[in-house]
Design an enzyme around this catalytic site. Structure first.
Site, mmCIF file in Angstrom:
data_model
loop_
_atom_site.group_PDB
_atom_site.id
_atom_site.type_symbol
_atom_site.label_atom_id
_atom_site.label_comp_id
_atom_site.label_asym_id
_atom_site.label_seq_id
_atom_site.Cartn_x
_atom_site.Cartn_y
_atom_site.Cartn_z
ATOM 1 N NE ARG A 1 -3.573 -2.446 0.227
ATOM 2 C CZ ARG A 1 -3.072 -3.560 -0.351
ATOM 3 N NH1 ARG A 1 -1.969 -3.516 -1.060
ATOM 4 N NH2 ARG A 1 -3.712 -4.692 -0.256
ATOM 5 C CB SER B 1 -8.214 -1.263 5.086
ATOM 6 O OG SER B 1 -8.783 -2.442 4.606
ATOM 7 C CD GLU C 1 -5.214 0.704 2.886
ATOM 8 O OE1 GLU C 1 -5.031 -0.353 3.513
ATOM 9 O OE2 GLU C 1 -6.015 0.815 1.948
HETATM 10 C C1 FAD Z 1 -15.344 0.135 0.648
HETATM 11 C C2 FAD Z 1 -13.902 0.305 0.245
HETATM 12 C C3 FAD Z 1 -13.142 -0.814 -0.035
HETATM 13 C C4 FAD Z 1 -11.797 -0.672 -0.405
HETATM 14 N N1 FAD Z 1 -11.071 -1.793 -0.684
HETATM 15 C C5 FAD Z 1 -9.780 -1.696 -1.032
HETATM 16 C C6 FAD Z 1 -9.017 -2.858 -1.323
HETATM 17 O O1 FAD Z 1 -9.504 -3.980 -1.296
HETATM 18 N N2 FAD Z 1 -7.710 -2.687 -1.643
HETATM 19 C C7 FAD Z 1 -7.130 -1.450 -1.710
HETATM 20 O O2 FAD Z 1 -5.939 -1.384 -2.015
HETATM 21 N N3 FAD Z 1 -7.829 -0.333 -1.462
HETATM 22 C C8 FAD Z 1 -9.137 -0.423 -1.129
HETATM 23 N N4 FAD Z 1 -9.870 0.719 -0.852
HETATM 24 C C9 FAD Z 1 -9.205 2.028 -0.908
HETATM 25 C C10 FAD Z 1 -9.422 2.801 -2.252
HETATM 26 O O3 FAD Z 1 -10.493 2.273 -2.963
HETATM 27 C C11 FAD Z 1 -8.170 2.770 -3.121
HETATM 28 O O4 FAD Z 1 -7.073 3.304 -2.434
HETATM 29 C C12 FAD Z 1 -8.366 3.571 -4.420
HETATM 30 O O5 FAD Z 1 -7.272 3.372 -5.282
HETATM 31 C C13 FAD Z 1 -8.546 5.059 -4.183
HETATM 32 O O6 FAD Z 1 -8.931 5.642 -5.395
HETATM 33 P P1 FAD Z 1 -9.599 7.079 -5.429
HETATM 34 O O7 FAD Z 1 -9.738 7.476 -6.848
HETATM 35 O O8 FAD Z 1 -10.851 7.078 -4.630
HETATM 36 O O9 FAD Z 1 -8.464 7.930 -4.704
HETATM 37 P P2 FAD Z 1 -8.647 9.216 -3.778
HETATM 38 O O10 FAD Z 1 -9.204 8.801 -2.467
HETATM 39 O O11 FAD Z 1 -9.354 10.278 -4.523
HETATM 40 O O12 FAD Z 1 -7.125 9.615 -3.575
HETATM 41 C C14 FAD Z 1 -6.272 8.793 -2.828
HETATM 42 C C15 FAD Z 1 -4.854 9.336 -2.912
HETATM 43 O O13 FAD Z 1 -4.390 9.258 -4.256
HETATM 44 C C16 FAD Z 1 -4.099 10.561 -4.766
HETATM 45 N N5 FAD Z 1 -4.569 10.605 -6.152
HETATM 46 C C17 FAD Z 1 -5.815 10.289 -6.593
HETATM 47 N N6 FAD Z 1 -5.861 10.384 -7.937
HETATM 48 C C18 FAD Z 1 -4.625 10.783 -8.335
HETATM 49 C C19 FAD Z 1 -4.045 11.073 -9.602
HETATM 50 N N7 FAD Z 1 -4.724 10.961 -10.745
HETATM 51 N N8 FAD Z 1 -2.750 11.497 -9.642
HETATM 52 C C20 FAD Z 1 -2.037 11.608 -8.496
HETATM 53 N N9 FAD Z 1 -2.518 11.330 -7.269
HETATM 54 C C21 FAD Z 1 -3.802 10.927 -7.198
HETATM 55 C C22 FAD Z 1 -4.835 11.514 -3.865
HETATM 56 O O14 FAD Z 1 -4.209 12.773 -3.839
HETATM 57 C C23 FAD Z 1 -4.771 10.799 -2.527
HETATM 58 O O15 FAD Z 1 -3.520 11.002 -1.917
HETATM 59 C C24 FAD Z 1 -11.218 0.610 -0.496
HETATM 60 C C25 FAD Z 1 -12.000 1.741 -0.230
HETATM 61 C C26 FAD Z 1 -13.333 1.593 0.139
HETATM 62 C C27 FAD Z 1 -14.170 2.806 0.400
#
Ligand code: FAD
Length: 336
Positions: A167, A237, A332
């Protein structure tokens, strides 16, 4: 208002915790040329800046973000090259991650199916090297293109450049909030190759399962275990599983013979959810901030929780896990 800088915008609809926070500046980008305009704004105004996708891995700690929030909506998936055995596919950063997974599974491209239904966007996936059911993004990653938000330089990052860890990546620990990940390339297999060893997936599938069956199973498991962000605010998480030394694991196994642990390469990890549950937190609630009743790793917002309420709960959990097990939990979720 695509590409236009707006002011004082509520970020509540843009984070799955459903926390209220207003952003001084806000911009949604859907076209490449929007990116250039934003770069010019940053050069001129020098605001603090944050790129968001689905907002599913972040927590706003205050009710105001004194900077520019960039909502990445760059979309598109295309085939870059293929040979007899594999394909290289490129997805734009704003592409919904699970739409990308569905795109690949429907074409019988193997490798990404275990990551089905993870919320968020493709551009965020490398930031924390998403992982589930024994597969991590780095296993299928080819390269990515990112724009440095202060110099405007566009750079291609190889897998080595990304410094992927558990992660973790270059974009999380080395240069956070510096780049906008515009597109990501993946190498997927055209020949059948499934990862079914983790979490007894094999036992729940028919013999010689199809790719679509693996995706369907993972979607079912996830839906049964994790809270729906549309109903209960959460960011998945909240904590990472802590790494431990062999000595520490032996010490803990003497005290708690059923303690769950995983071997990852040459490292040992303890299930943080189990630690939190044993410390008595599963299903607990303080005001509108709580610990999910089915999965103690997930902190939830029952309605009107603030970022501070969630952080206070997280600190209480961290302290009691440390007191009981002598282990420090690492978060995380990114906190802003
Ligand atoms: C119900 C649930 C289940 C989940 N299960 C998992 C799982 O099984 N495994 C797992 O690894 N994660 C899991 N996650 C966490 C999450 O889904 C991942 O981390 C996902 O990749 C986040 O994507 P996002 O677009 O929502 O990012 P955001 O929350 O919008 O951003 C997260 C981070 O990435 C940065 N970021 C976002 N987009 C960009 C970009 N284009 N360029 C540069 N930086 C960027 C942001 O600045 C921030 O620091 C879960 C979340 C939820 C709510």
């Amino acid at each position: 208002m695509l590409g236009k800088i707006q002011t004082n915008v509520s970020l509540k609809p843009y984070n799955t915790f459903g926390i209220e926070c207003r952003s001084k500046y806000f911009v949604a980008i859907e076209r490449e040329r929007d990116v250039e305009a934003i770069f010019r704004f940053i050069s001129r105004e020098k605001p603090r800046h944050l790129v968001i996708g689905g907002g599913s891995n972040l927590l706003f700690k205050n009710d105001f973000f004194d900077g520019l929030t960039i909502h990445n909506r760059l979309k598109g998936i295309k085939l870059i090259s293929e040979n007899e055995h594999s394909v290289i596919i490129e997805a734009k950063g704003g592409e919904i991650w699970d739409d990308f997974v569905q795109f690949c599974v429907s074409r019988n491209y193997y490798g990404v199916e275990n990551l089905s239904l993870i919320p968020g966007t493709t551009g965020a996936a490398p930031v924390q090297n998403i992982g589930a059911y024994g597969v991590e993004l780095q296993d299928i990653f080819h390269s990515l293109t990112a724009l440095h938000l202060e110099t405007g330089e566009r750079k291609i990052f190889s897998k080595e450049d990304c410094l992927f860890g558990y992660r973790d990546s270059y974009f999380k620990s080395r240069e956070p909030d510096t780049y906008l990940i515009e597109s990501v390339r993946f190498r997927l297999s055209k020949t059948k190759k499934l990862s079914l060893d983790y979490a007894h997936l094999k036992e729940q599938l028919p013999e010689n399962p199809e790719l679509q069956e693996v995706r369907a199973l993972i979607i079912n498991i996830r839906r049964s275990k994790l809270p729906d962000t549309e109903v209960t605010g959460n960011a998945g998480s909240f904590f990472k599983n802590p790494f431990v030394s062999r000595e520490k694991l032996d010490e803990l196994r003497n005290l708690y013979p059923r303690i769950p642990f995983y071997v990852q390469g040459d490292k040992l990890k303890i299930a943080a959810g189990w630690l939190i549950e044993q410390a008595g937190w599963k299903g607990k609630r303080i005001g509108d901030a709580g610990v999910h009743g089915k999965q103690a790793l997930v902190l939830v917002n029952y309605g009107n929780s603030s970022g501070q309420d969630i952080l206070s709960l997280a600190s209480l959990i961290e302290n009691s896990v440390f007191q009981k097990f002598g282990l420090r939990l690492e978060r995380e979720v990114r906190v802003y």
